[in-house]
Scaffold this active site. Structure first.
Site, PDB file in Angstrom:
ATOM      1  N   SER A 135       0.844  -1.188   0.000  1.00  0.00           N
ATOM      2  CA  SER A 135       0.000   0.000   0.000  1.00  0.00           C
ATOM      3  C   SER A 135       0.880   1.239   0.000  1.00  0.00           C
ATOM      4  CB  SER A 135      -0.899   0.014   1.233  1.00  0.00           C
ATOM      5  OG  SER A 135      -0.134   0.358   2.367  1.00  0.00           O
ATOM      6  N   LYS A 136       0.249   2.355  -0.210  1.00  0.00           N
ATOM      7  CA  LYS A 136       1.002   3.609  -0.292  1.00  0.00           C
ATOM      8  C   LYS A 136       1.798   3.898   0.964  1.00  0.00           C
ATOM      9  CE  LYS A 136      -2.552   4.950  -3.321  1.00  0.00           C
ATOM     10  NZ  LYS A 136      -3.599   4.037  -2.909  1.00  0.00           N
ATOM     11  N   ARG A 137       1.377   3.308   2.055  1.00  0.00           N
ATOM     12  CA  ARG A 137       2.062   3.543   3.318  1.00  0.00           C
ATOM     13  C   ARG A 137       3.529   3.138   3.262  1.00  0.00           C
ATOM     14  NH1 ARG A 137      -1.268   5.689   6.031  1.00  0.00           N
ATOM     15  NH2 ARG A 137      -3.352   5.067   6.685  1.00  0.00           N
ATOM     16  N   THR A 138       3.791   2.057   2.588  1.00  0.00           N
ATOM     17  CA  THR A 138       5.150   1.520   2.621  1.00  0.00           C
ATOM     18  C   THR A 138       5.971   1.844   1.377  1.00  0.00           C
ATOM     19  OG1 THR A 138       4.093  -0.558   1.993  1.00  0.00           O
ATOM     20  CG2 THR A 138       4.836  -0.341   4.259  1.00  0.00           C
ATOM     21  N   GLY A 139       5.499   2.765   0.562  1.00  0.00           N
ATOM     22  CA  GLY A 139       6.296   3.127  -0.599  1.00  0.00           C
ATOM     23  C   GLY A 139       5.434   3.407  -1.813  1.00  0.00           C
TER      24      GLY A 139
END
Length: 513
Positions: free
Chosen positions: A275-279
């Site tokens: 997800s966008k959270r991790t990159g």
RNA sequence: GGUCCCAUCGUCUAGCCCGGCCUAGGACACCAGGUUUUCAUCCUGGCGACAGGGGUUCAAAUCCCCUUGGGAUCACCA
């Protein structure tokens, strides 16, 4: 209410098996993204594997847009997705933009067809209208939650008299259409995972058509895959639990089953679904950063598939020649940005200077260092620039900041604090610059020959008893303003004699003050 | 929590389906050297895994079971 009594169809317990047709038909696979966001790299990999499978088997690769969520679907995202696929080199044989014999290829253009199929399903008893309100459903779920029960529809409307229900619908009462799940169990054959068994007790009487008349995903997917003659459905593992619903629908429709294959998820460094959270998760992000296209394709392949276990770098042609869905890994793959960058560098280094220059130019212009024209005119010069940096960058986007010094005014080279500190460690740095300039000036009138100048300059430094760093570090500061970079004499050749002499002079003055 | 899926170096993976060739191979990262004016490239070497426990077998990373761990999914979203 007795669960079984709620079924008008079929009362006989049975096991259905989602086995693909044994007759070999021409392969038809599809990629069916929802235009509710940019193309996700996981989606890109799914597309790539489907495409490779089609090419390998001489089949067709179909692109279909699943835009049944009017709230979130946009034409912009649709276009971005098509662009992304095209950029990767994935070409589709049928799709929303080029059409094809089994269109439309956009679900929003097929509503009347879905409605007709839903009508037939109601008539045959495979589906039924449900008048339950959202409020009742929410309350039901809350109650089940509190009792720690499975949260499924209680089938209140499944037992309604069909004629009565039809009248209520005709009178305009709001209703969804639900699929009537028969008792029994379904075994889904998955080419990656083997048999996956589901008890129908676990399958909800799911909504096929919303109260506003729009069809839902599980319904459209099957209708479309049937319409489009899809023979193999390869998609992300998150769809595995949807499969029994779809299998049941194929059977209700009396249609042959495609073969399934659920690809392992691409995971973030936290081990969870990427997800966008991790990159960065959008393909576009990597394109914008200047990752070579071939590197992206190669890297995506390696998430769940391997050519032979030893070769890491390989081409799409090798993918197509060797891809088999059965070789796809079952376990999820953690996306490693570090390795991705390494691979980008590998491909970038293989490029010819001409190609690399073409790829880098837009990034240099976008960074505002100069105009495209300015870059095109001294083409030979820019090729040299690219040559000095090729081993030092991993993506095209890394070039501009590294060569910014080339575009700065000679009397205003930006000096990094670290570079200044390094140069100042040497006692007579300013004097060294002046002396070197004086020595250099008469020797560069006819232009700069980096190799010859390198030898001569080192000899000069040695004669004066200067350690190499005491010579190089102040010079690098004066010319580039940074501590690391390309070979200094290559840099001088790039800068040209006038600029070099000017920078040495300004540098000496700045360092002395 | 229910259901389903998964489990080889820190990471991506080969091997697993069709047990012996596995003292488990490759790559990234990391560490140590070499080349070099710096950085990078490049070269050499090193570190490092079959989750645990039972079985089956002459033989198991490979087959079976259990445990543990991780993940996905439970919408009138796709």
């Amino acid at each position: 209410m007795d669960r079984r009594a709620a079924h008008a169809y079929p009362l006989r317990r049975r096991r259905s098996v989602a086995r693909g047709s044994s007759v070999s038909k021409p392969v038809r696979v599809r990629f069916a993204p929802s235009p509710t966001g940019k193309l996700h790299i996981g989606g890109a990999r799914t597309a790539l594997f489907n495409w490779a499978y089609a090419r390998r088997h001489g089949g067709a690769f179909v692109l279909r847009i699943e835009d049944t969520d009017p709230e979130r679907s946009t034409k912009e995202f649709e276009r971005a997705i098509l662009e992304g696929l095209a950029w990767l080199g994935i070409g589709w044989d049928e799709g929303p933009d080029i059409g094809g014999p089994r269109g439309p290829y956009r679900q929003s253009e097929k509503y009347p067809q879905y409605r007709e199929i839903a009508r037939r399903l109601i008539a045959s008893g495979h589906a039924y209208p449900c008048f339950c309100t959202t409020e009742r459903l929410d309350a039901l779920r809350a109650e089940q939650e509190s009792r720690k029960e499975r949260q499924v529809y209680d089938r209140l409307c499944a037992g309604l008299d069909p004629a009565l229900a039809a009248r209520r619908v005709a009178q305009g009462e709001a209703a969804v259409i639900r699929f009537r799940v028969p008792p029994g169990e379904t075994v889904c054959i998955d080419h990656i995972r083997g048999d996956v068994r589901f008890s129908h007790e676990e399958v909800d009487d799911w909504v096929m058509v919303r109260s506003d008349g729009s069809p839902t995903y599980n319904f459209c997917v099957v209708c479309d895959d049937v319409d489009m003659g899809i023979t193999h459905v390869f998609r992300g593992e998150e769809h595995l639990v949807n499969t029994p619903k779809q299998v049941l629908l194929y059977q209700a429709l009396g249609q042959p089953m495609p073969e399934f294959g659920h690809l392992p998820l691409m995971l973030g460094t936290d081990g969870k679904k990427l997800s966008k959270r991790t990159g960065d998760t959008a393909l576009q992000d990597y394109r914008d950063k200047g990752f070579p296209r071939e590197a992206v394709v190669n890297f995506l392949c390696l998430q769940g598939w391997a050519l032979d276990g030893t070769s890491v770098l390989f081409s799409v042609d090798q993918l197509v020649a060797n891809f088999d869905i059965k070789d796809v890994q079952k376990a999820g793959a953690i996306f490693d940005p570090e390795k991705f960058r390494w691979m980008a560098g590998e491909y970038l280094r293989q490029e010819s200077l001409e190609t690399l220059a073409d790829h880098c130019a837009p990034f240099v212009v976008a960074e505002g260092l100069c105009s495209a024209d300015e870059l095109a005119r001294p083409r030979a010069w820019f090729l040299e620039v690219v040559k000095t940096e090729q081993a030092r960058i991993q993506t095209y986007g890394e070039l501009p900041p590294r060569i910014a010094y080339l575009f700065q005014r000679d009397d205003a080279v930006v000096w990094a604090a670290e570079a200044v500190a390094t140069a100042r460690k040497h006692a007579n740095a300013a004097q060294t610059l002046r002396d070197y300039r004086e020595w250099l000036a008469p020797r560069v009138g006819g232009g700069i020959d980096a190799a010859a100048l390198r030898d001569a300059s080192k000899a000069w430094a040695q004669e004066r008893g200067l350690k190499l760093p005491a010579f190089f570090q102040p010079v690098r500061l004066a010319l580039c303003g940074v501590v690391n970079g390309a070979d200094l004499f290559d840099v001088m050749a790039l800068l040209g004699a006038p600029a070099v002499l000017a920078r040495l002079e300004y540098g000496a003055a700045r360092l002395a003050s």
